[in-house]
Write an enzyme that holds these catalytic residues in place. Structure first.
Site, PDB file in Angstrom:
ATOM      1  N   ASP A  67       0.896  -1.161  -0.082  1.00 34.36           N
ATOM      2  CA  ASP A  67      -0.016  -0.101   0.113  1.00 34.36           C
ATOM      3  C   ASP A  67       0.756   1.256   0.018  1.00 34.36           C
ATOM      4  O   ASP A  67       2.013   1.213   0.314  1.00 34.36           O
ATOM      5  CB  ASP A  67      -1.036  -0.214   1.487  1.00 34.36           C
ATOM      6  N   ASP A 136      -8.554  -2.460  14.092  1.00 34.09           N
ATOM      7  CA  ASP A 136      -9.853  -2.743  13.485  1.00 34.09           C
ATOM      8  C   ASP A 136     -10.000  -3.817  12.398  1.00 34.09           C
ATOM      9  O   ASP A 136     -10.844  -3.954  11.727  1.00 34.09           O
ATOM     10  CB  ASP A 136     -10.578  -1.231  12.675  1.00 34.09           C
ATOM     11  N   HIS A 138      -7.988  -4.249   9.542  1.00 32.03           N
ATOM     12  CA  HIS A 138      -7.796  -4.052   8.423  1.00 32.03           C
ATOM     13  C   HIS A 138      -6.391  -5.018   7.933  1.00 32.03           C
ATOM     14  O   HIS A 138      -5.631  -5.110   8.808  1.00 32.03           O
ATOM     15  CB  HIS A 138      -7.675  -2.575   8.205  1.00 32.03           C
ATOM     16  N   GLU A 143      -9.997  -1.018   4.981  1.00 32.04           N
ATOM     17  CA  GLU A 143     -10.607  -0.786   6.193  1.00 32.04           C
ATOM     18  C   GLU A 143     -12.040  -1.372   6.220  1.00 32.04           C
ATOM     19  O   GLU A 143     -12.500  -2.438   5.314  1.00 32.04           O
ATOM     20  CB  GLU A 143     -10.990   0.705   6.485  1.00 32.04           C
TER      21      GLU A 143
HETATM   22  C1  F6R Z   1       0.842  -1.087   6.127  1.00 25.13           C
HETATM   23  C2  F6R Z   1      -0.102  -2.037   6.607  1.00 25.13           C
HETATM   24  C3  F6R Z   1      -1.367  -2.232   7.717  1.00 25.13           C
HETATM   25  C4  F6R Z   1      -0.281  -2.408   8.756  1.00 25.13           C
HETATM   26  C5  F6R Z   1      -1.313  -2.295  10.118  1.00 25.13           C
HETATM   27  C6  F6R Z   1      -0.711  -2.540  11.433  1.00 25.13           C
HETATM   28  O1  F6R Z   1       1.406  -1.284   4.954  1.00 25.13           O
HETATM   29  O2  F6R Z   1      -0.163  -3.030   5.744  1.00 25.13           O
HETATM   30  O3  F6R Z   1      -2.155  -2.914   7.355  1.00 25.13           O
HETATM   31  O4  F6R Z   1      -0.059  -3.570   8.868  1.00 25.13           O
HETATM   32  O5  F6R Z   1      -1.840  -1.044  10.226  1.00 25.13           O
HETATM   33  O6  F6R Z   1       0.320  -1.434  11.565  1.00 25.13           O
HETATM   34  P1  F6R Z   1       1.484  -1.894  12.888  1.00 25.13           P
HETATM   35  O7  F6R Z   1       2.279  -3.029  12.480  1.00 25.13           O
HETATM   36  O8  F6R Z   1       2.134  -0.671  12.745  1.00 25.13           O
HETATM   37  O9  F6R Z   1       0.579  -2.053  14.065  1.00 25.13           O
END
Ligand code: F6R
Length: 261
Positions: A67, A136, A138, A143
């Site tokens: 992403d 959440d 995702h 989302e």
């Molecule tokens: C970002 C991504 C997001 C993160 C998620 C958890 O490339 O894929 O889905 O994996 O927001 O983020 P952390 O690991 O910082 O808690």
């Protein structure tokens, strides 16, 4: 879906790095999908250590981004392109040419999304996709209520995700973009092996809903239940709300060693 409960984040990183090393020994030019955020850092550290110790050759490996923020200027240190270059591509000694990612600076965002899906397909598809999970539920930046069949597209971040990510922007939520390009859930499900890592108590509810709840767009990560080769690696804290934790421990402890992850 296989659930592996490990002691802590370091053990999870080591386990997944070894699975990547195994993949690269079988397929030296494998396309590795990488997530950003804090969770996968122990994976990248462990893989880098293996490369430096000569335990695996990554020189032909290719990297694909999951992403990207929309609207950050090219080269912004918190763009996911910069982050992946800094955390994965450079430590592994790969060329930036071995790296695929969506263009978050494109004027025509829709065309950039479609171009990225095409580029992934033309590269032969992702062999192993590392995923984190949002509080959440995702994955990528899909989302809650994202279509389970979605392709790469623009999404609006929830307020919670922007709050969670403000730590990368000097704690200032106003600097966190509202929009991102993310591989869709349908795109993610095309990878040959999905490996989701979750650590810490803050992820325990999302992990329980992902693994033991119904498949539902409300919990995007629950789409992993539809994938024929999905591995969820969790530390004790993130596993703390799993009803079947003992079953998962027993199964993994008795797994034939030749099976790998
Ligand atoms: C970002 C991504 C997001 C993160 C998620 C958890 O490339 O894929 O889905 O994996 O927001 O983020 P952390 O690991 O910082 O808690």
């Amino acid at each position: 879906m296989e659930v592996v409960i490990v002691q802590d984040a370091k053990a999870g990183g080591e386990l997944i790095a070894e699975a990547i090393a195994d993949l690269l020994r079988r397929k030296p030019d494998a396309l590795l999908g990488v997530a950003t955020g804090s969770t996968p850092l122990p994976v990248y550290d462990a893989l880098t250590a293996k490369v430096r110790a000569g335990a695996v050759d990554v020189s032909r490996a290719r990297i694909a981004q999951l992403d990207e923020y929309v609207g950050l200027p090219a080269g912004h240190p918190e763009s996911y392109r910069s982050t992946v270059l800094r955390q994965v591509v450079e430590p592994l000694g790969l060329s930036p040419d071995a790296f695929l990612g969506p263009d978050g600076t494109a004027e025509d965002v829709q065309a950039a999304c479609e171009a990225y899906d095409r580029a992934l397909a033309e590269a032969g598809g992702v062999d192993l996709q590392i995923l984190g999970i949002g509080t959440d539920g995702h994955i990528g930046f899909n989302e809650p209520c994202s279509s389970l069949a979605s392709r790469t597209r623009i999404k609006t971040l929830t307020e919670q995700t922007r709050i969670d990510n403000a730590r990368f922007f000097d704690g200032d939520i106003d600097q966190v973009p509202h929009h991102v390009i993310t591989q869709g859930i349908g795109t993610i499900l095309e990878a040959r092996h999905l490996v989701l890592l979750a650590t810490g108590e803050g992820k325990a509810d999302a992990v329980a809903a992902t693994v033991e709840g119904p498949v539902a767009a409300l919990v995007p990560a629950s789409a992993l239940q539809l994938h024929p080769h999905a591995t969820v690696v969790v530390d004790e804290a993130a596993a703390s709300k799993l009803k079947l934790a003992d079953y998962f421990r027993h199964t993994y402890a008795n797994k034939p060693s030749w099976q790998g992850l």
